[in-house]
Design a protein around this motif. Structure first.
Motif, mmCIF file in Angstrom:
data_model
loop_
_atom_site.group_PDB
_atom_site.id
_atom_site.type_symbol
_atom_site.label_atom_id
_atom_site.label_comp_id
_atom_site.label_asym_id
_atom_site.label_seq_id
_atom_site.Cartn_x
_atom_site.Cartn_y
_atom_site.Cartn_z
ATOM 1 N N ILE A 38 0.871 -1.168 0.000
ATOM 2 C CA ILE A 38 0.000 0.000 0.000
ATOM 3 C C ILE A 38 0.918 1.231 0.000
ATOM 4 O O ILE A 38 1.476 1.603 1.024
ATOM 5 N N ARG B 60 1.987 4.949 0.190
ATOM 6 C CA ARG B 60 1.328 6.060 0.884
ATOM 7 C C ARG B 60 2.325 7.176 1.097
ATOM 8 O O ARG B 60 3.499 6.943 1.360
ATOM 9 N N GLN C 193 -7.176 12.901 4.918
ATOM 10 C CA GLN C 193 -6.964 11.478 4.730
ATOM 11 C C GLN C 193 -6.854 10.753 6.068
ATOM 12 O O GLN C 193 -7.427 9.690 6.264
ATOM 13 N N PHE D 265 -9.642 7.792 6.652
ATOM 14 C CA PHE D 265 -9.243 6.414 6.488
ATOM 15 C C PHE D 265 -9.041 5.730 7.829
ATOM 16 O O PHE D 265 -8.371 6.253 8.706
ATOM 17 N N VAL E 183 -4.716 0.935 8.777
ATOM 18 C CA VAL E 183 -4.386 -0.047 7.745
ATOM 19 C C VAL E 183 -4.389 -1.445 8.369
ATOM 20 O O VAL E 183 -3.731 -1.675 9.389
ATOM 21 N N GLU F 231 -4.912 3.824 -2.192
ATOM 22 C CA GLU F 231 -5.693 4.622 -1.254
ATOM 23 C C GLU F 231 -5.955 5.982 -1.889
ATOM 24 O O GLU F 231 -5.018 6.687 -2.264
ATOM 25 N N ARG G 47 -10.281 2.504 -0.606
ATOM 26 C CA ARG G 47 -9.089 1.674 -0.683
ATOM 27 C C ARG G 47 -9.369 0.595 -1.728
ATOM 28 O O ARG G 47 -10.138 -0.335 -1.483
#
Length: 387
Positions: A32, A34, A42, A46, A49, A62, A72
């Motif tokens: 992922i 980021r 964000q 979100f 994770v 994402e 996601r």
């Protein structure tokens, strides 16, 4: 069965590349990518994770998008490699890629996936402010016979601006066998300008849910199928995502099976004519002004066709008289009076689509993907009341 999920700092694309290479070879955890410092929005939107993902998921993208709706998107190796293969076929073969996009967006990651699939070394543009001279230097360092790059329209515009007076930038642009331009609509004006420089570009359409661009210059690539259902575009094919990580409800609402295919509801208005896909704009970017539907994307397209308005953004604002009205936002001095712009837009789209105002701001906020940050731009307009 599950596999570990690893967060990778997208500001170090070389690390993202190695992580992508490992997971595609079956030796590494899912990835992922980021930004090291996510925005406050964000962070709020979100959830944490998760430590693992389903076994078939190798990449999670994402995104909060330009409208601030967080997602996601979970992608499999099959979808990523199918996208890379379709792109290579459409471009006439595999080659070496220059990464000029953020590595936490699907278009950036796909540059890395294509490089892995081709067995070539990706050339990586440093993160930070986009500098045409640095772009040109890196383009000259590429060694493969076939060379490709993915850009967003604002990058292409800056390169063409620089090419006006810098022969090295122009030579760099002309050295590419394929220049993909996506992320948002490529205006006819910008495309024509590129052609005048002898620079061939390909407009792409797609999203994280389709593992990146799956329609090139209006033509679906690979085994992609596009149809219009009640005016909304739907896409089927091997590049579709598995769904949204941790969001079964949204996955079920967005992906469905029909006529022997699994379809992705894009949320875009459009049609398919003679096998070519024509995208009108986002279905959620429609306002009612004076009782008439107005597609803001169409207004923006018409405005950007006017000299001096190539980077303009059109957003909605409340109106006590009309309900909502389009407002044009620019980061430079308008080259046309409001009444002139209203006349041009009304002639093309009808009187309800004519912009109510032109608002000049110091800077148009952009997402790192190169798209306008419409949430922030709308807030900017709110602090510029009508005169």
């Amino acid at each position: 069965m599950t596999r570990p999920l690893r967060i990778v700092d997208s500001e170090n694309p070389e690390v993202v590349l190695e992580a992508v290479r490992d997971v595609l070879s079956g030796t590494g955890p899912a990835v992922i990518p980021r930004e090291a410092q996510t925005t406050q929005r964000q962070t709020r939107d979100f959830p944490d994770v998760p430590p693992t993902v389903p076994q078939n998921v190798v990449l999670v993208i994402e995104t909060s998008g330009s409208t601030g709706v967080p997602k996601r998107v979970a992608l499999s190796a099959d979808a990523l490699l199918a996208s890379a293969a379709a792109s290579a076929s459409a471009l006439g073969g595999q080659g070496q890629w220059l990464l000029a996009l953020p590595a936490h967006y699907v278009a950036g990651v796909q540059v890395l996936v294509r490089s892995v699939a081709a067995g070539t070394d990706a050339v990586i543009l440093p993160s930070g402010h986009f500098e045409p001279s640095v772009f040109a230097d890196l383009a000259r360092s590429m060694t493969a016979d076939a060379r490709f790059v993915s850009l967003v329209p604002v990058q292409l515009a800056r390169l063409l601006d620089s090419a006006d007076h810098d022969a090295q930038v122009l030579d760099a642009l002309r050295s590419f066998d394929g220049i993909l331009v996506g992320g948002q609509a490529l205006s006819p004006t910008l495309r024509e300008r590129a052609g005048q420089f002898g620079v061939a570009v390909t407009a792409t359409y797609g999203s994280s849910e389709t593992a990146g661009g799956c329609v090139y210059d209006g033509v679906p690539i690979g085994n992609t199928i596009v149809r219009s259902e009640r005016g909304l575009l739907e896409i089927a094919g091997s590049t579709l995502a598995e769904g949204y990580l941790g969001d079964a409800e949204r996955t079920a609402a967005t992906f469905h099976v029909d006529a022997g295919h699994r379809w992705y509801r894009t949320g875009d208005l459009g049609r398919v004519e003679g096998g070519r896909v024509v995208v009108s704009g986002r279905a959620d970017n429609v306002i009612i002004s004076g009782g008439e539907k107005v597609l803001l994307d169409a207004v923006e397209h018409a405005v950007r066709a006017q000299p001096g308005f190539e980077r303009a953004v059109v957003v909605a604002q409340p109106s006590t008289e009309w309900g909502q009205v389009p407002v044009v936002v620019v980061d430079s001095s308008p080259t046309m009076e409001l009444h002139e712009l209203r006349t041009v837009v009304a002639a093309a789209l009808g009187r309800a689509a004519a912009p109510a105002r032109i608002v000049q701001v110091d800077r148009l906020p952009m997402l790192t993907s190169g798209k306008p940050d419409r949430v922030t731009i709308t807030r900017q307009v709110e602090v510029h009341p009508p005169a």
